[in-house]
Design a protein around this motif. Structure first.
Motif, short mmCIF file in Angstrom:
data_model
loop_
_atom_site.label_atom_id
_atom_site.label_comp_id
_atom_site.label_asym_id
_atom_site.label_seq_id
_atom_site.Cartn_x
_atom_site.Cartn_y
_atom_site.Cartn_z
N ALA A 421 0.75 -1.20 -0.14
CA ALA A 421 0.14 0.03 0.03
C ALA A 421 0.92 1.32 0.15
CB ALA A 421 -1.03 -0.06 1.25
N ASP A 422 2.08 1.22 0.24
CA ASP A 422 2.91 2.29 0.34
C ASP A 422 3.18 2.90 -1.20
OD1 ASP A 422 3.58 2.13 2.82
OD2 ASP A 422 5.30 1.09 2.84
N THR A 423 3.42 4.04 -1.29
CA THR A 423 3.71 4.84 -2.64
C THR A 423 5.24 5.39 -2.46
OG1 THR A 423 2.96 7.06 -1.65
CG2 THR A 423 1.45 5.68 -2.76
N ILE A 424 5.69 5.58 -3.80
CA ILE A 424 7.02 5.98 -4.08
C ILE A 424 6.83 7.19 -5.14
CG2 ILE A 424 8.13 3.75 -3.28
CD1 ILE A 424 8.31 3.25 -6.51
N TYR A 425 8.12 7.83 -4.97
CA TYR A 425 8.26 8.83 -6.13
C TYR A 425 9.58 8.90 -6.72
CZ TYR A 425 8.69 13.29 -8.56
OH TYR A 425 8.62 14.19 -9.61
N VAL A 426 9.46 8.79 -8.16
CA VAL A 426 10.62 8.65 -8.67
C VAL A 426 11.12 9.75 -9.50
CG1 VAL A 426 12.13 7.35 -10.57
CG2 VAL A 426 10.50 6.05 -8.94
N ALA A 427 12.34 10.43 -9.37
CA ALA A 427 12.31 11.53 -9.88
C ALA A 427 13.56 11.62 -11.00
CB ALA A 427 13.11 12.90 -9.04
N TYR A 428 13.15 11.69 -12.18
CA TYR A 428 11.85 12.25 -12.94
C TYR A 428 11.21 11.25 -13.87
CZ TYR A 428 13.10 16.57 -10.53
OH TYR A 428 13.50 17.66 -10.00
N ASP A 429 12.09 10.37 -14.56
CA ASP A 429 11.84 9.90 -15.83
C ASP A 429 12.21 8.26 -15.90
OD1 ASP A 429 11.11 9.75 -18.68
OD2 ASP A 429 13.12 10.09 -19.19
N HIS A 430 11.73 7.57 -14.81
CA HIS A 430 11.88 6.06 -14.66
C HIS A 430 10.53 5.53 -14.45
CE1 HIS A 430 15.82 4.92 -16.34
NE2 HIS A 430 16.41 6.10 -15.76
N ALA A 431 9.71 5.71 -15.07
CA ALA A 431 8.27 4.96 -14.71
C ALA A 431 8.65 3.47 -14.60
CB ALA A 431 7.33 5.39 -15.56
N ASP A 432 9.72 3.03 -15.27
CA ASP A 432 9.85 1.40 -15.21
C ASP A 432 10.20 0.92 -13.61
OD1 ASP A 432 12.29 3.28 -15.27
OD2 ASP A 432 13.37 1.57 -16.14
N ARG A 473 6.58 7.00 0.90
CA ARG A 473 7.57 6.37 1.61
C ARG A 473 8.82 6.44 1.19
NH1 ARG A 473 7.04 5.04 6.71
NH2 ARG A 473 5.09 3.77 6.08
N TYR A 474 9.22 6.28 -0.22
CA TYR A 474 10.69 6.75 -0.65
C TYR A 474 10.50 7.75 -1.69
CZ TYR A 474 12.84 2.70 1.98
OH TYR A 474 13.31 1.95 2.86
N ILE A 475 11.53 8.47 -1.81
CA ILE A 475 11.79 9.34 -3.09
C ILE A 475 13.04 8.63 -3.80
CG2 ILE A 475 12.59 11.41 -4.07
CD1 ILE A 475 10.94 12.81 -1.89
N VAL A 476 12.85 8.32 -5.22
CA VAL A 476 14.26 7.90 -5.67
C VAL A 476 14.71 8.80 -6.57
CG1 VAL A 476 14.70 5.91 -7.59
CG2 VAL A 476 13.12 5.57 -5.71
N GLY A 477 15.98 9.16 -6.47
CA GLY A 477 16.83 10.10 -7.41
C GLY A 477 17.25 9.55 -8.62
N ALA A 478 16.29 8.94 -9.44
CA ALA A 478 17.00 8.55 -10.78
C ALA A 478 17.67 9.62 -11.53
CB ALA A 478 16.01 7.90 -11.41
N GLN A 479 17.37 10.73 -11.51
CA GLN A 479 17.91 11.66 -12.05
C GLN A 479 18.46 12.92 -11.05
OE1 GLN A 479 15.01 11.08 -14.21
NE2 GLN A 479 16.11 9.77 -15.63
N ASP A 480 19.16 13.76 -11.32
CA ASP A 480 19.58 14.84 -10.44
C ASP A 480 18.16 15.83 -10.27
OD1 ASP A 480 20.53 18.02 -10.31
OD2 ASP A 480 22.04 16.45 -9.37
#
Length: 516
Positions: A421-432, A473-480
């Protein structure tokens, strides 16, 4: 046998032709099986290549749509419904894994090659059709047009080619006949389906309309017959698009039109001034340079198709190429996978070129044909054949960046350290990462283009991250965080510094965990 021969020297009696046909009847089904095998094997090395941001975005939207989200409201991807229906179908078939998606793409590509075979056989004969379909199957697997992806261009091609087939079948009927109008309506409906998968599928509408105009003039048909044919074509388009429009307006009336039409007109198409001049020059030269023998053969084929008894089919081929190029241009960005739309008519033109040069009566042209054939064979031997024996290395593929290779381990870490049920956020362009981790995005926009070109989108996203009720719950810094000019005022970085702590870094990708 001599008693069966009659007429001029070299003429063959019907009985002899029938006997020969019976002996060679097995060649057509055998060729179909070989073509399917070739189309699938050519994509086999890419089964485990990571999915791209585009594939991940479509798959993510389809995944959560199937679990109760409202399409375009919870996740806004600026594409019509068709591509999400495709990915829902993939999951429904039990092929939702990365390998499963690519298996589905391989089979889908084989079906497209078969439809191209049918189109080319009706217009130019079986030999040209086999050559064109086989070349198309190989071209759809080369990395130069991102043939390793299961992108919208690939899925758009099957309904588009089926629409072309209906258009060609209608050529066998008088322009004003009910049978012709039925086939033209089918062509329009299939064209609408192609557009709903990828907007550049709209190219089938001008192809059909222009071809019917040419037919009307060439056949000197009554204007009522021509007008009825055009109306049937338009009715098919209206039926397909009207159904999608009704669905969109009934489920997300405040978002649908902006997502599938107004955003493109305003911010991200050639109509909005997104000409992509640099991409056009660089990527066109890149594709032509790597597929030069194919383009040279295609030029010869177009010249040959414009002459002699096959001129009618040649006109159709020219229109097909021109409208395909127009469909590519609609987006205005000229990414490598856009060039897949050009491949079916290009493959036909190249097959015609090979036949024309091979038949040329002078030895220099024959030498040129043989040289081009050898160079083309070597090209594919160097780029495709070696990968049959080992999986493709993602780092060697075009438009690769480090985040692509990190997606799988990052997703595995997120699955292990979050609840479903947790959510994440990927910045900005890695929907994979969203899709592979199967964690809900804490975002409406999954691609940097919509995020940067939609007024207020970035500010809305920062507000979501700052609000405890919607913070992931998490933020992923896939890009600066400053890439593409985003977060110029540092608002996102301030939220991350205040509410999140760096927990780990995986293959250079930082993961921030919420601590307050």
């Amino acid at each position: 046998m001599q008693g069966q021969r009659t007429g001029a020297a070299g003429a063959v009696a019907p009985g002899v032709r029938a006997a020969r046909g019976a002996r060679t009847a097995w060649l057509w089904p055998a060729g179909v099986v070989a073509l399917v095998a070739l189309a699938c094997l050519a994509r086999w090395p890419y089964l485990d290549v990571p999915i791209s941001a585009d594939e991940g975005g479509y798959a993510t939207a389809a995944y959560w749509w199937a679990r109760g989200d409202t399409l375009y409201r919870n996740i806004t991807i600026t594409r019509p419904q068709g591509i999400f229906v495709v990915f829902r179908a993939i999951e429904a078939l039990g092929l939702g894994s990365v390998r499963g998606i690519h298996l589905f793409a391989a089979g889908y590509n084989a079906l497209s090659a078969l439809v191209l075979l049918a189109v080319a056989a009706r217009l130019w004969g079986r030999r040209v059709a086999y050559g064109a379909a086989a070349l198309f199957a190989l071209l759809m697997a080369v990395p130069y047009v991102e043939g390793y992806t299961a992108n919208a261009e690939l899925f758009m091609l099957l309904p588009l080619l089926a629409g072309v087939y209906c258009l060609v079948r209608a050529d066998d009927r008088p322009l004003g006949s009910a049978a012709a109008r039925g086939l033209l309506a089918g062509s329009g409906l299939l064209g609408a389906l192609a557009l709903l998968v990828k907007p550049s599928g709209a190219a089938l509408l001008p192809l059909g309309a222009l071809w019917l105009l040419w037919r009307g003039r060439a056949e000197r048909a009554p204007w009522r017959a021509w007008l009825g044919a055009e109306a049937a074509l338009g009715a098919g388009w209206a039926l397909g698009l009207g159904t999608a429009l009704a669905h969109g307006l009934s489920t997300a009336p405040d978002q649908y039109l902006n997502a599938v039409l107004l955003y493109r007109l305003r911010a991200d198409s050639v109509l909005a001034g997104a000409t992509g001049g640099d991409y056009f020059a660089v990527n066109t030269l890149y594709v032509v340079a790597h597929l030069l023998p194919v383009f040279l053969l295609a030029v010869a084929g177009l010249v040959a198709a414009s002459r002699g008894a096959g001129r009618r089919a040649g006109v159709f081929l020219w229109l097909w190429l021109a409208t395909s190029f127009g469909g590519m241009a609609l987006g205005g960005d000229w990414f490598l996978h856009y060039y897949q739309q050009l491949l079916p008519p290009l493959a036909v033109a190249a097959a015609l070129g090979a036949r024309a040069l091979w038949r040329w009566p002078t030895w220099p042209a024959l030498a040129v044909a043989q040289t081009l054939a050898v160079v083309t064979a070597l090209l594919f031997a160097a780029t495709v054949a070696p990968t049959f024996f080992r999986p493709a290395d993602p780092a060697t593929l075009p438009e690769y960046e480090p985040g692509v290779g990190a997606a799988a381990p990052v997703a595995a870490y997120l699955r292990a350290h979050t609840a479903p049920a947790d959510t994440i956020y990927v910045a900005y362009d890695h929907a994979d990462i969203y899709y592979v981790s199967q964690r809900r995005p804490a975002a409406r926009w999954l691609h940097f283009r919509e995020l940067t070109r939609t007024p207020g989108a970035f500010a809305e996203q920062v507000a979501r991250l700052a609000d405890p009720a919607t913070a992931p719950r998490y933020i992923v810094g896939a890009q600066d965080f400053t890439r593409w000019g985003l977060d110029a005022d540092g608002s996102l970085r301030a939220v991350v510094a205040r509410d999140y702590a760096l927990e780990t870094t995986i293959d250079g990708v930082p993961l921030y965990r919420r601590v307050r």
